[in-house]
Design a protein around this motif. Structure first.
Motif, PDB file in Angstrom:
ATOM      1  N   ILE A 266      49.239 -89.757 141.420  1.00  0.00           N
ATOM      2  CA  ILE A 266      50.225 -89.202 140.767  1.00  0.00           C
ATOM      3  C   ILE A 266      51.486 -89.694 141.216  1.00  0.00           C
ATOM      4  CG2 ILE A 266      50.288 -87.847 138.490  1.00  0.00           C
ATOM      5  CD1 ILE A 266      48.290 -87.529 138.545  1.00  0.00           C
ATOM      6  N   MET A 316      51.839 -75.078 146.643  1.00  0.00           N
ATOM      7  CA  MET A 316      52.491 -74.885 145.746  1.00  0.00           C
ATOM      8  C   MET A 316      54.250 -75.434 145.125  1.00  0.00           C
ATOM      9  SD  MET A 316      55.219 -70.273 145.613  1.00  0.00           S
ATOM     10  CE  MET A 316      56.129 -70.740 144.854  1.00  0.00           C
ATOM     11  N   GLY A 319      51.911 -78.807 144.269  1.00  0.00           N
ATOM     12  CA  GLY A 319      52.093 -78.849 142.579  1.00  0.00           C
ATOM     13  C   GLY A 319      53.202 -78.755 142.462  1.00  0.00           C
ATOM     14  N   MET A 322      53.968 -82.780 141.735  1.00  0.00           N
ATOM     15  CA  MET A 322      53.071 -82.837 140.938  1.00  0.00           C
ATOM     16  C   MET A 322      53.330 -83.085 139.831  1.00  0.00           C
ATOM     17  SD  MET A 322      48.868 -82.492 141.321  1.00  0.00           S
ATOM     18  CE  MET A 322      47.786 -83.107 139.946  1.00  0.00           C
ATOM     19  N   ILE A 323      53.816 -81.583 139.212  1.00  0.00           N
ATOM     20  CA  ILE A 323      54.228 -81.518 138.051  1.00  0.00           C
ATOM     21  C   ILE A 323      55.132 -82.101 137.647  1.00  0.00           C
ATOM     22  CG2 ILE A 323      54.952 -80.146 136.068  1.00  0.00           C
ATOM     23  CD1 ILE A 323      53.201 -77.386 137.834  1.00  0.00           C
ATOM     24  N   LEU A 326      54.420 -85.987 136.913  1.00  0.00           N
ATOM     25  CA  LEU A 326      53.895 -85.830 135.696  1.00  0.00           C
ATOM     26  C   LEU A 326      55.599 -86.179 134.814  1.00  0.00           C
ATOM     27  CD1 LEU A 326      50.770 -85.198 136.039  1.00  0.00           C
ATOM     28  CD2 LEU A 326      51.465 -86.675 135.414  1.00  0.00           C
ATOM     29  N   VAL A 327      56.538 -85.009 134.766  1.00  0.00           N
ATOM     30  CA  VAL A 327      57.424 -84.625 133.549  1.00  0.00           C
ATOM     31  C   VAL A 327      58.577 -85.765 133.371  1.00  0.00           C
ATOM     32  CG1 VAL A 327      58.936 -83.066 133.022  1.00  0.00           C
ATOM     33  CG2 VAL A 327      56.565 -82.249 133.691  1.00  0.00           C
ATOM     34  N   PRO A 330      56.410 -90.475 135.086  1.00  0.00           N
ATOM     35  CA  PRO A 330      54.705 -91.336 134.914  1.00  0.00           C
ATOM     36  C   PRO A 330      53.969 -91.644 135.747  1.00  0.00           C
ATOM     37  CG  PRO A 330      55.663 -90.549 133.011  1.00  0.00           C
ATOM     38  CD  PRO A 330      56.754 -90.620 133.658  1.00  0.00           C
TER      39      PRO A 330
ATOM     40  N   THR B  83      56.120 -77.321 131.398  1.00  0.00           N
ATOM     41  CA  THR B  83      54.821 -78.736 131.838  1.00  0.00           C
ATOM     42  C   THR B  83      54.406 -78.922 130.599  1.00  0.00           C
ATOM     43  OG1 THR B  83      52.910 -77.127 131.851  1.00  0.00           O
ATOM     44  CG2 THR B  83      54.712 -77.084 133.828  1.00  0.00           C
ATOM     45  N   PRO B  86      57.515 -81.559 128.082  1.00  0.00           N
ATOM     46  CA  PRO B  86      57.666 -82.484 127.729  1.00  0.00           C
ATOM     47  C   PRO B  86      56.793 -83.533 127.672  1.00  0.00           C
ATOM     48  CG  PRO B  86      58.353 -80.838 129.646  1.00  0.00           C
ATOM     49  CD  PRO B  86      57.456 -80.337 128.728  1.00  0.00           C
ATOM     50  N   LEU B  87      55.272 -83.683 127.993  1.00  0.00           N
ATOM     51  CA  LEU B  87      54.369 -84.500 128.069  1.00  0.00           C
ATOM     52  C   LEU B  87      53.751 -83.967 126.351  1.00  0.00           C
ATOM     53  CD1 LEU B  87      52.498 -83.377 131.091  1.00  0.00           C
ATOM     54  CD2 LEU B  87      54.064 -85.382 130.804  1.00  0.00           C
ATOM     55  N   VAL B  98      48.726 -82.622 134.747  1.00  0.00           N
ATOM     56  CA  VAL B  98      49.941 -81.811 134.908  1.00  0.00           C
ATOM     57  C   VAL B  98      48.795 -80.386 135.000  1.00  0.00           C
ATOM     58  CG1 VAL B  98      49.847 -81.388 132.387  1.00  0.00           C
ATOM     59  CG2 VAL B  98      52.018 -81.148 134.439  1.00  0.00           C
ATOM     60  N   GLY B 101      48.106 -79.868 138.749  1.00  0.00           N
ATOM     61  CA  GLY B 101      48.902 -79.638 139.422  1.00  0.00           C
ATOM     62  C   GLY B 101      49.180 -78.444 139.298  1.00  0.00           C
ATOM     63  N   LEU B 102      49.479 -77.429 138.053  1.00  0.00           N
ATOM     64  CA  LEU B 102      49.307 -76.243 137.454  1.00  0.00           C
ATOM     65  C   LEU B 102      49.286 -75.504 138.785  1.00  0.00           C
ATOM     66  CD1 LEU B 102      51.246 -74.457 135.443  1.00  0.00           C
ATOM     67  CD2 LEU B 102      49.322 -74.788 134.096  1.00  0.00           C
ATOM     68  N   TYR B 104      46.807 -75.970 141.435  1.00  0.00           N
ATOM     69  CA  TYR B 104      47.344 -75.840 143.030  1.00  0.00           C
ATOM     70  C   TYR B 104      48.914 -75.883 142.811  1.00  0.00           C
ATOM     71  CZ  TYR B 104      46.511 -78.411 146.484  1.00  0.00           C
ATOM     72  OH  TYR B 104      46.091 -79.022 148.146  1.00  0.00           O
ATOM     73  N   PHE B 105      49.729 -74.952 142.145  1.00  0.00           N
ATOM     74  CA  PHE B 105      50.661 -74.155 141.885  1.00  0.00           C
ATOM     75  C   PHE B 105      51.301 -72.948 142.351  1.00  0.00           C
ATOM     76  CE2 PHE B 105      54.175 -72.601 140.071  1.00  0.00           C
ATOM     77  CZ  PHE B 105      55.838 -72.270 141.177  1.00  0.00           C
ATOM     78  N   GLY B 108      49.360 -71.826 145.086  1.00  0.00           N
ATOM     79  CA  GLY B 108      50.162 -70.923 146.106  1.00  0.00           C
ATOM     80  C   GLY B 108      50.858 -70.082 145.882  1.00  0.00           C
ATOM     81  N   LEU B 109      50.950 -69.829 145.159  1.00  0.00           N
ATOM     82  CA  LEU B 109      52.021 -68.763 144.515  1.00  0.00           C
ATOM     83  C   LEU B 109      51.039 -67.303 144.999  1.00  0.00           C
ATOM     84  CD1 LEU B 109      55.231 -68.347 142.934  1.00  0.00           C
ATOM     85  CD2 LEU B 109      53.803 -68.013 140.903  1.00  0.00           C
TER      86      LEU B 109
END
Lengths: 351, 294
Positions: A266, A316, A319, A322-323, A326-327, A330, B83, B86-87, B98, B101-102, B104-105, B108-109
């Protein structure tokens, strides 16, 4: 396709060529020379990173066919890679096959497994298919971990480096030439596939599968073909990975790896031929080189949080990227690249 | 026979917890057609937050729970605002990606803030086991099952009768039409994420008070996907029935197949169910089959 000022096509052959102008030929030649002389000015560690990037590019090209062109979301790509890797390991180590025979078989076996898990795409799409591929990932990894007579379970399997005749490719440099050679071939194949009848059918299925079906495209068989091709690439990437790494376990092909591949594609740009290359190059350098060797040690030495926290940093950051991608963009890095090319062609005029 | 009863009781009550987590998924799907693949990670992070409150800061249980709920509200609002908002209107591929991605984030957090990978919550419910017939079950499971059932009834009533709930269902059906009726759909999305995070947090606390906090919580999230798939994505009732079914299959299957196939079959059963449902009845038991037109 826009052409530089003064360039015109006079035949179908020139109109369908990928490389059209002398400048493009020169740039391509320079780029290939640059790529193939990388070993001359990089250390063994850096070459290792480049090898991993090359392998990942192959896997992502497969994912791009499946997800970018045909629109079938697969979150089990690492699982299909594992099928390829283990096929190579079993055929070369247990049965003593030569590497290149095992290499082709790996692709085919991963492709067939992909077909199996692509079957539900006949009736479902979108999220349902994504869940099916997640299930595929877990089922494949479970089988690898528990079928210990064949795969040696969690002990992992040793794999000999590939050899061409008497020449054994057990140094990073020789591995580099093997991997980069296969990568270049794969990129070429994928770029041409996208322009062929099959590629156009994939795009039609992605954009609107009902409309595609009405137009006479056999949607199900093209979806299955996309699954086969995508997983074939995953399989050969897994095969290269197995002989490059020398020892594989199911831990190398986790679910987060699968998410990582989706994210990289992506960020690079779905449905373009440069997307996988751009995505893997930037993200590979970030994840395999910048974070582990530069950022993580320095952050860890600051002692702001309990020890071991920096291992969460890479997921982190990835991710978040990636977000954000996309925002904000894209269409990925590939779109930025094409914007750059357009403005370069028109420079110094802004229109 | 004793064994069968034991497996049944355990399976049913574990299944109720899966169903509770699945409700969080269905909530978001029902109101915004977003498939939340970060379900397990939401469960994970709220469990760790509870751990911080109860163990690291030594809050009493009631205060810790209130903090966790507040945390879930803030988390849900932030996630939606940054997140998903906007989509709006983007293709389904972006929406799924998305949430990946969240996932994954968040994972990690969690590693950054709580690098210890295993922890245990203090006991929230009475510990002594209860016997049902010949089967013995710890009270925690029963509490968890009861709370899930209560939340299910609450959510069903809410979606059936409350104005906001009806607006949420309408939003899922047709966003443009709802906007034309002067319903602020962005607020609906926010609310649905907040609710989903609260449900995930409650589910997380229940699961982790039973089994401790590990990365296996993420897998609990995946098992809830099989609940969602079996029950049908947009049906609370489906989730509530499919949860115990999955729990039963998992426990009875594990009980009788482990000897035949080998250990670990328990973790595989939900995924096999997913594949079977996909091939036979892709929209689940109570899911609404969408008829597409060009």
């Amino acid at each position: 396709m826009s052409l530089p000022c003064g360039i015109r096509n006079y035949s179908y052959n020139t109109d369908t060529a990928i490389i059209r102008t002398k400048t493009q030929w020169v740039l391509l030649a320079l780029f290939l020379v640059l790529i193939f002389t990388i070993p001359a000015y990089s250390s063994g560690f850096q070459l290792g990173i480049f090898n991993l990037i090359g392998i990942t590019i192959i896997a992502i090209i497969g994912l791009n066919i499946l997800m970018g062109y045909c629109g079938q979301l697969s979150i089990g790509h690492a699982g299909f890679m594992a099928v390829g890797a283990y096929t190579t390991a079993i055929l070369t180590t247990t049965f003593g096959w030569p590497f290149f025979a095992a290499f082709i078989c790996s692709g085919i076996s991963a492709g067939l497994i992909g077909l199996l898990f692509g079957m539900p795409s006949m009736r479902v799409k979108g999220f349902y298919l994504a869940i099916t591929t997640i299930a595929a990932q877990f089922i494949i990894i479970w089988i690898i971990n528990h079928w210990s007579d064949v795969t040696r379970g969690s002990m992992g399997m040793g794999v000999d480096a590939a050899s061409i005749g008497p020449l054994k490719l057990n140094s990073e440099i020789s591995q580099f030439y093997l991997i980069i050679g296969v990568t270049v071939l794969c990129v070429l194949f994928a770029a041409n596939l996208a322009r062929s009848r099959v590629g156009r059918a994939f795009i039609a299925v992605r954009d609107n599968d009902l409309a595609a079906e009405v137009m006479g495209i056999n949607v199900f068989s093209y979806k299955l073909l996309a699954f086969f091709l995508g997983c074939f690439f995953a399989g050969i990437a897994g095969s290269l990975f197995a002989q490059w790494r020398g020892n594989i376990t199911a831990e190398d092909f986790t679910f987060s790896q699968s998410i990582l591949y989706v994210g990289i594609l992506i960020i690079g740009g779905l449905g373009t031929s440069v997307g996988p290359i751009l995505g893997v190059s930037t993200m590979g350098l970030l994840l395999y080189w910048l974070l582990p060797t530069v950022v993580m040690p320095s952050v860890e030495s600051m002692n702001i949080l309990p020890t071991g926290f920096s291992s969460g940093l890479a997921p982190m950051i990835f991710g978040a990227i990636m977000i954000l991608s996309l925002v904000l963009e894209p269409r990925g890095l590939a779109h930025l690249w094409s914007l750059f090319k357009v403005s370069y062609r028109l420079w110094p005029f802004s229109y | 026979m004793t064994q069968l009863l034991q497996y049944t009781v355990t399976g049913l009550s574990v299944g109720m917890v899966y169903a509770l987590i699945a409700l969080g998924f269905t909530l978001i799907w029902k109101s915004s057609r977003v498939a939340n693949l970060a379900l397990g990670q939401l469960v994970l992070i709220s469990s760790w937050f509870t751990y911080s409150m109860l163990v690291q800061l030594k809050f009493p249980v009631w205060l810790g729970m209130i903090c966790t709920i507040l945390f879930a509200i803030v988390l849900g609002w932030i996630i939606e605002r940054l997140t998903l908002r906007p989509l709006i209107g983007q293709p389904i591929l972006s929406l799924i990606a998305v949430t990946l991605g969240l996932a994954y984030f968040l994972e990690g957090l969690v590693t950054v803030i709580w690098p210890v990978s295993i922890a245990k919550l203090p006991p929230l419910f009475p510990q002594e086991p209860v016997s049902i017939g010949t089967a013995v079950i710890s009270q925690e499971y029963l509490w968890a099952a009861g709370i899930s059932l209560f939340l299910f009834i609450l959510l069903s009533l809410f979606f059936q009768f409350h104005k906001l709930g009806i607006a949420m269902r309408a939003t899922a059906d047709d966003q443009l039409a709802v906007q034309a009726c002067a319903v602020p759909i962005t607020r609906i999305f926010s609310m649905s994420w907040i609710f989903a995070c609260i449900v995930a947090a409650i589910g997380g606390v229940l699961v982790s008070s039973i089994g401790g906090i590990t990365n296996a919580l993420v897998e609990t999230g995946f098992k809830s996907f099989s609940v969602v798939i079996l029950g049908g994505m947009d049906s609370f009732l489906g989730a509530m029935l499919a949860g115990p079914i999955i729990g039963l299959c998992e426990n009875i299957g594990a009980g009788y197949l482990t000897g035949l196939i080998g250990p670990g079959i328990k973790d595989l059963i939900p995924f096999i169910i997913i594949i079977i449902v996909m091939l036979i009845k892709p929209y689940g038991l109570f899911g609404e089959e969408r008829i597409e037109r060009i």
